[in-house]
Design an enzyme around this catalytic site. Structure first.
Site, PDB file in Angstrom:
ATOM      1  N   TRP A  56      30.967  39.486  32.964  1.00  0.00           N
ATOM      2  CA  TRP A  56      32.014  38.663  32.348  1.00  0.00           C
ATOM      3  C   TRP A  56      31.749  37.165  32.476  1.00  0.00           C
ATOM      4  O   TRP A  56      32.203  36.384  31.661  1.00  0.00           O
ATOM      5  CB  TRP A  56      33.387  39.033  32.933  1.00  0.00           C
ATOM      6  N   HIS A 120      28.431  45.792  42.498  1.00  0.00           N
ATOM      7  CA  HIS A 120      29.859  45.511  42.323  1.00  0.00           C
ATOM      8  C   HIS A 120      30.521  46.625  41.519  1.00  0.00           C
ATOM      9  O   HIS A 120      30.859  46.471  40.347  1.00  0.00           O
ATOM     10  CB  HIS A 120      30.036  44.143  41.663  1.00  0.00           C
ATOM     11  N   GLU A 153      33.544  47.918  46.423  1.00  0.00           N
ATOM     12  CA  GLU A 153      34.867  48.382  46.853  1.00  0.00           C
ATOM     13  C   GLU A 153      35.118  49.814  46.397  1.00  0.00           C
ATOM     14  O   GLU A 153      35.524  50.049  45.265  1.00  0.00           O
ATOM     15  CB  GLU A 153      35.978  47.487  46.277  1.00  0.00           C
ATOM     16  N   TYR A 214      42.684  39.440  50.799  1.00  0.00           N
ATOM     17  CA  TYR A 214      43.367  38.440  49.962  1.00  0.00           C
ATOM     18  C   TYR A 214      44.627  38.076  50.729  1.00  0.00           C
ATOM     19  O   TYR A 214      45.547  38.891  50.864  1.00  0.00           O
ATOM     20  CB  TYR A 214      43.615  39.000  48.550  1.00  0.00           C
ATOM     21  N   GLU A 240      34.082  39.477  50.829  1.00  0.00           N
ATOM     22  CA  GLU A 240      34.955  39.018  49.745  1.00  0.00           C
ATOM     23  C   GLU A 240      36.297  38.650  50.344  1.00  0.00           C
ATOM     24  O   GLU A 240      36.860  39.422  51.129  1.00  0.00           O
ATOM     25  CB  GLU A 240      35.114  40.139  48.702  1.00  0.00           C
ATOM     26  N   ALA A 246      46.204  40.236  46.303  1.00  0.00           N
ATOM     27  CA  ALA A 246      45.068  41.125  46.026  1.00  0.00           C
ATOM     28  C   ALA A 246      44.782  41.271  44.537  1.00  0.00           C
ATOM     29  O   ALA A 246      43.676  41.620  44.136  1.00  0.00           O
ATOM     30  CB  ALA A 246      45.310  42.494  46.651  1.00  0.00           C
ATOM     31  N   SER A 247      45.778  40.976  43.697  1.00  0.00           N
ATOM     32  CA  SER A 247      45.563  41.011  42.242  1.00  0.00           C
ATOM     33  C   SER A 247      44.643  39.879  41.792  1.00  0.00           C
ATOM     34  O   SER A 247      44.185  39.860  40.656  1.00  0.00           O
ATOM     35  CB  SER A 247      46.907  40.851  41.530  1.00  0.00           C
ATOM     36  N   LYS A 279      38.047  32.403  34.703  1.00  0.00           N
ATOM     37  CA  LYS A 279      39.164  33.159  34.140  1.00  0.00           C
ATOM     38  C   LYS A 279      40.492  32.469  34.486  1.00  0.00           C
ATOM     39  O   LYS A 279      40.583  31.775  35.507  1.00  0.00           O
ATOM     40  CB  LYS A 279      39.141  34.584  34.724  1.00  0.00           C
ATOM     41  N   GLU A 281      43.154  32.807  36.228  1.00  0.00           N
ATOM     42  CA  GLU A 281      43.747  33.518  37.365  1.00  0.00           C
ATOM     43  C   GLU A 281      43.512  32.653  38.599  1.00  0.00           C
ATOM     44  O   GLU A 281      42.585  31.840  38.623  1.00  0.00           O
ATOM     45  CB  GLU A 281      43.071  34.891  37.550  1.00  0.00           C
TER      46      GLU A 281
END
Ligand code: MG
Length: 318
Positions: A56, A120, A153, A214, A240, A246-247, A279, A281
């Site tokens: 991406w 990933h 993950e 996160y 990470e 977490a989103s 992105k 976010e």
């Protein structure tokens, strides 16, 4: 500038340059007990950033951004997140994907950074992973810079399935590369460290287990699991992390993120922040106007990018 100032500048570049060469400083990494150590056997804690999914955000996968992250962000390591699964990822574009990942690996070799080769994925793809890591280990395994992360993950797979997969991939890597660090995931987005602690992989050296957090979602209960694992001798690596939910969205919880930073420092646990992407976010650290080659000003970075860069520079300066 006067000659005297040129000499001062050259001296400063020399000093700072030496400081910013983590692989020259720490050499071939290994694991002693639950601690990452240098080639001299001293405890090592590394910090850096992860690129976003290569499928991406391919535009950032180049040597120039690695150089920028080394020199301006003061990263010790970068993580090349090779997407596996979505359309356009390694699954259906393996050659293009490997080429992009290799740009970041080569950039790390040139700039004296450690680099995580991250599979990933969110699901088991044993055959593809075995082939990929065997090739990577054969090509790059002689370099101390290289770290393998064999399963980003796991989501729904059990620890017994993830463990069996991990042993297969570890064997394939060890046939080509006897010593470099291998990072192993655990179920539920690398949160189930208590399961790992009760049933770790045995018989292989230089393994560490990944923790992903996160901070606005994952708090003391995850640290409690990590503390349980550490007490049982399990080596941990935060491959990470970031400050929001977490989103990947929502506000940054600065206080909780700092609690994690302090906790990692107290245990000399390395950390990586997610991610170099643009992105819309919270966790993507850059804005769309940020250049593909680095050279980012603060107004081309989002809050998480500004904060991560500040954390990295403070960590290097300690
Ligand atoms: Mg090696």
């Amino acid at each position: 500038m006067k000659i005297k100032h040129w000499i001062t500048a050259a001296f400063l570049i020399l000093i700072l340059g030496v400081e910013a060469q983590p692989v020259k400083q720490y050499g071939q990494l290994s694991v002693k007990g639950n601690q990452l150590v240098s080639d001299k056997g001293e405890a090592v804690m590394l910090a850096g950033v992860s690129y976003g999914w290569h499928n991406w955000w391919p535009r950032f996968y180049n040597k120039s951004t690695v150089k920028w992250l080394a020199e301006d962000w003061h990263c010790d390591l970068v993580r090349a997140a090779m997407g596996v699964g979505p359309r356009g990822s390694y699954t259906d574009k393996p050659e293009w994907s490997t080429q992009l990942i290799s740009e970041v690996i080569e950039g790390a070799l040139e700039n004296d950074l450690y680099v995580i080769i991250d599979w990933h994925s969110h699901e088991l793809k044993t055959e593809e992973a075995r082939r990929f890591f065997s090739d990577m280990a054969a090509k790059y395994g002689q370099h101390p810079h290289i770290i393998y992360e064999i399963f980003n993950e796991p989501v729904k797979d059990s620890w017994s399935d993830v463990k069996a997969y991990s042993i297969e991939i570890i064997k394939a890597i060890r046939e080509k590369d006897p010593d470099n660090l291998i990072l192993v995931g655990s179920p539920h987005w690398c949160q189930d460290l208590h399961l790992v602690a009760d049933d770790p992989i045995v018989g292989y050296d230089n393994l560490m287990y990944t923790v992903h957090f996160y901070a606005a979602t994952h708090k003391q209960s995850l640290r409690d699991r990590c503390n349980y694992a550490l007490a049982k001798g399990i080596p941990l690596f935060v491959s990470e992390s970031a400050g929001m939910e977490a989103s990947g969205n929502g506000p940054i919880d600065h206080q909780e993120w700092q609690t994690w930073i302090d906790w990692m420092k107290s245990h000399q646990i390395s950390w990586v922040t997610w991610s170099i992407a643009d992105k819309n976010e919270t966790c993507s650290m850059l804005k769309p106007e940020a250049a593909s080659e680095g050279g980012w000003s603060e107004d081309q970075m989002k809050e998480s990018g500004v904060k991560t860069r500040a954390l990295l520079r403070a960590f290097r300066a300690e």
